[in-house]
Design an enzyme around this catalytic site. Structure first.
Site, PDB file in Angstrom:
ATOM      1  N   THR A 217      -0.607  21.757  53.281  1.00  0.00           N
ATOM      2  CA  THR A 217      -1.603  22.178  54.259  1.00  0.00           C
ATOM      3  C   THR A 217      -1.273  21.475  55.568  1.00  0.00           C
ATOM      4  O   THR A 217      -0.591  20.456  55.557  1.00  0.00           O
ATOM      5  CB  THR A 217      -3.005  21.692  53.795  1.00  0.00           C
ATOM      6  OG1 THR A 217      -3.289  22.249  52.520  1.00  0.00           O
ATOM      7  CG2 THR A 217      -4.111  22.078  54.760  1.00  0.00           C
ATOM      8  N   THR A 235      -3.535  26.611  55.620  1.00  0.00           N
ATOM      9  CA  THR A 235      -2.767  26.361  54.391  1.00  0.00           C
ATOM     10  C   THR A 235      -2.416  27.642  53.659  1.00  0.00           C
ATOM     11  O   THR A 235      -3.090  28.664  53.817  1.00  0.00           O
ATOM     12  CB  THR A 235      -3.608  25.490  53.434  1.00  0.00           C
ATOM     13  OG1 THR A 235      -2.798  25.083  52.337  1.00  0.00           O
ATOM     14  CG2 THR A 235      -4.808  26.233  52.891  1.00  0.00           C
ATOM     15  N   ARG A 245      -7.876  32.302  44.310  1.00  0.00           N
ATOM     16  CA  ARG A 245      -8.318  30.891  44.338  1.00  0.00           C
ATOM     17  C   ARG A 245      -8.391  30.421  45.801  1.00  0.00           C
ATOM     18  O   ARG A 245      -7.473  30.628  46.582  1.00  0.00           O
ATOM     19  CB  ARG A 245      -7.350  30.026  43.552  1.00  0.00           C
ATOM     20  CG  ARG A 245      -7.658  28.510  43.582  1.00  0.00           C
ATOM     21  CD  ARG A 245      -6.895  27.799  44.690  1.00  0.00           C
ATOM     22  NE  ARG A 245      -7.058  26.346  44.632  1.00  0.00           N
ATOM     23  CZ  ARG A 245      -6.652  25.516  45.592  1.00  0.00           C
ATOM     24  NH1 ARG A 245      -6.063  25.996  46.682  1.00  0.00           N
ATOM     25  NH2 ARG A 245      -6.832  24.225  45.481  1.00  0.00           N
ATOM     26  N   VAL A 246      -9.510  29.811  46.137  1.00  0.00           N
ATOM     27  CA  VAL A 246      -9.679  29.263  47.476  1.00  0.00           C
ATOM     28  C   VAL A 246      -9.864  27.757  47.341  1.00  0.00           C
ATOM     29  O   VAL A 246     -10.635  27.290  46.500  1.00  0.00           O
ATOM     30  CB  VAL A 246     -10.902  29.897  48.182  1.00  0.00           C
ATOM     31  CG1 VAL A 246     -11.188  29.195  49.495  1.00  0.00           C
ATOM     32  CG2 VAL A 246     -10.654  31.386  48.414  1.00  0.00           C
ATOM     33  N   GLY A 271      -7.408  20.277  46.669  1.00  0.00           N
ATOM     34  CA  GLY A 271      -8.620  20.828  47.255  1.00  0.00           C
ATOM     35  C   GLY A 271      -9.825  20.742  46.348  1.00  0.00           C
ATOM     36  O   GLY A 271     -10.956  20.522  46.807  1.00  0.00           O
TER      37      GLY A 271
HETATM   38  N1  GLY Z   1      -5.878  21.304  50.234  1.00  0.00           N
HETATM   39  C1  GLY Z   1      -5.355  22.605  50.115  1.00  0.00           C
HETATM   40  C2  GLY Z   1      -5.794  23.307  48.924  1.00  0.00           C
HETATM   41  O1  GLY Z   1      -6.177  22.684  47.929  1.00  0.00           O
HETATM   42  O2  GLY Z   1      -5.786  24.531  48.938  1.00  0.00           O
END
Ligand code: GLY
Length: 368
Positions: A217, A235, A245-246, A271
């Site tokens: 990211t 990212t 998936r977010v 994340g």
């Molecule tokens: N920090 C980026 C993600 O987990 O998508």
């Protein structure tokens, strides 16, 4: 440092210090005093890639701030360099794709003085999701637009939509991952997901991908001579994620939080760990109570550690077995990079751009 000479950096920075005006008081209220130091802080890739130009992301952002640009325009121009550079396979064009080989991108931005924000998640086909996040901020009443809707919104805003954001590099790495995780061997989705992660870590151990790019990211935050604070995070998310998936990047308070009177914080790394603890918000609130950026971030890392209890997420020593990094700046221009394990971050001041060691909570590195 290039388009902006060192002399310009020094001259502008000195003038800026004389003009700018914020410092922290003890207690819950932040009181503006002088001076503030203009600064840009970001993840380490902000001082690594130039996309064929002559400035890294933090240099670009700092030079624009020094020349009086809006701080959000400046930090977004900085991350655009990384989004567009095919050599960084954690962000934008050429970011590592999801489990089906499709590049899906997340981004958020926050404008301190305007108290506005925008974000997109799971957007496909646009190389610079940070600019789409800004368009959400500028042209809608909303804070987050996702998936197909985000792509249609971008199309309507005049962005070029491409059918595939993979590069030969990202495609080849996905093919390698796919070859090793033949889904017909993993009928149970949980087992398959765990196997997918294990294979990804194996590929890291073999030097086939950069560990930082598994959740790679870029976050970039800036403070102007007038003490205006803005930030952006962008990212391609977790490499080979379940489609849709977010992560934390587009979620305000997780991957990014800006309070125009206090400071900004953003993250890279796992994340899910950040989402559970809303660390960017926590860090900014810690600074509001008077903590230095470094202490504010270390407190958030301790919170993440305390809330990580699932065995699959712990190493042999019982500690979190993943990387998580925070980039923090306050309204006075004080900054810090802090991380679960030793890592690096980028900063640009009137003295130019530097890549520095973060302050780690734990020693060593996550186990393969
Ligand atoms: N920090 C980026 C993600 O987990 O998508």
């Amino acid at each position: 440092m290039s388009q902006v000479s060192r002399r310009t950096f020094v001259a502008t920075g000195t003038a800026a210090v004389a003009v700018a005006t914020k410092v922290f008081a003890q207690g819950p209220t932040v009181i503006r005093r002088s001076p503030a130091k203009p600064v840009v802080v970001s993840s380490a890739n902000g001082n690594r890639y130039k996309n064929g130009g002559d400035m890294t992301g933090v240099e670009k952002a700092w030079s624009m701030i020094a020349q009086g640009s809006d701080v959000l325009d400046a930090v977004i121009a900085g991350v655009n360099i990384v989004e567009l550079d095919p050599l960084d396979d954690s962000v934008g064009y050429g970011g590592l794709p999801n489990a089906e080989g499709v590049v899906q991108l997340d981004s958020s931005c926050m404008h301190g003085p305007r108290k506005r924000a925008g974000a997109v998640a799971s957007i496909e086909g646009v190389r610079t999701p940070s600019l789409v996040a800004k368009a959400v901020m500028d042209y809608t009443d909303h804070h987050l637009v996702v998936g197909k809707g985000a792509q249609e919104f971008a199309r309507n805003m005049g962005f070029t939509i491409e059918s595939d954001l993979n590069t030969p590099n990202s495609r080849q790495k996905w093919l390698e991952w796919k070859r090793r995780t033949d889904p017909s061997h993993y009928l149970d989705p949980k087992t398959r997901a765990e196997a997918g992660y294990r294979v990804a870590l194996q590929m890291v151990a073999e030097g086939k991908i950069d560990r930082e790019h598994l959740y790679g990211t870029i976050n970039c935050d800036g403070v102007s001579p007038k003490g205006e604070i803005c930030g952006v995070t962008t990212t391609s998310g977790l490499a080979w994620k379940i489609p849709g998936r977010v992560g934390d990047s587009p979620i305000l308070g997780a991957g990014l939080y800006v309070d125009g009177d206090v400071g900004a914080a953003g993250s890279t790394g796992r994340g899910e760990a950040n989402l559970y603890n809303l660390c960017s918000f926590l860090i900014v609130e810690n600074m509001r109570r008077g903590m230095h950026p470094k202490d504010a971030a270390m407190d958030a890392l301790r919170r993440v550690k305390a809330n990580t209890i699932e065995k699959r997420l712990l190493n042999a020593g019982g500690n979190p077995n993943f990387g998580l990094n925070f980039y923090v700046v306050n309204a006075a221009g004080e900054y810090a990079g802090a991380s679960m394990y030793p890592s690096k971050y980028a900063v640009c001041t009137e003295n130019g751009a530097q890549t520095l060691e973060t302050e780690p909570l734990l020693q060593g590195k996550p186990e393969p």
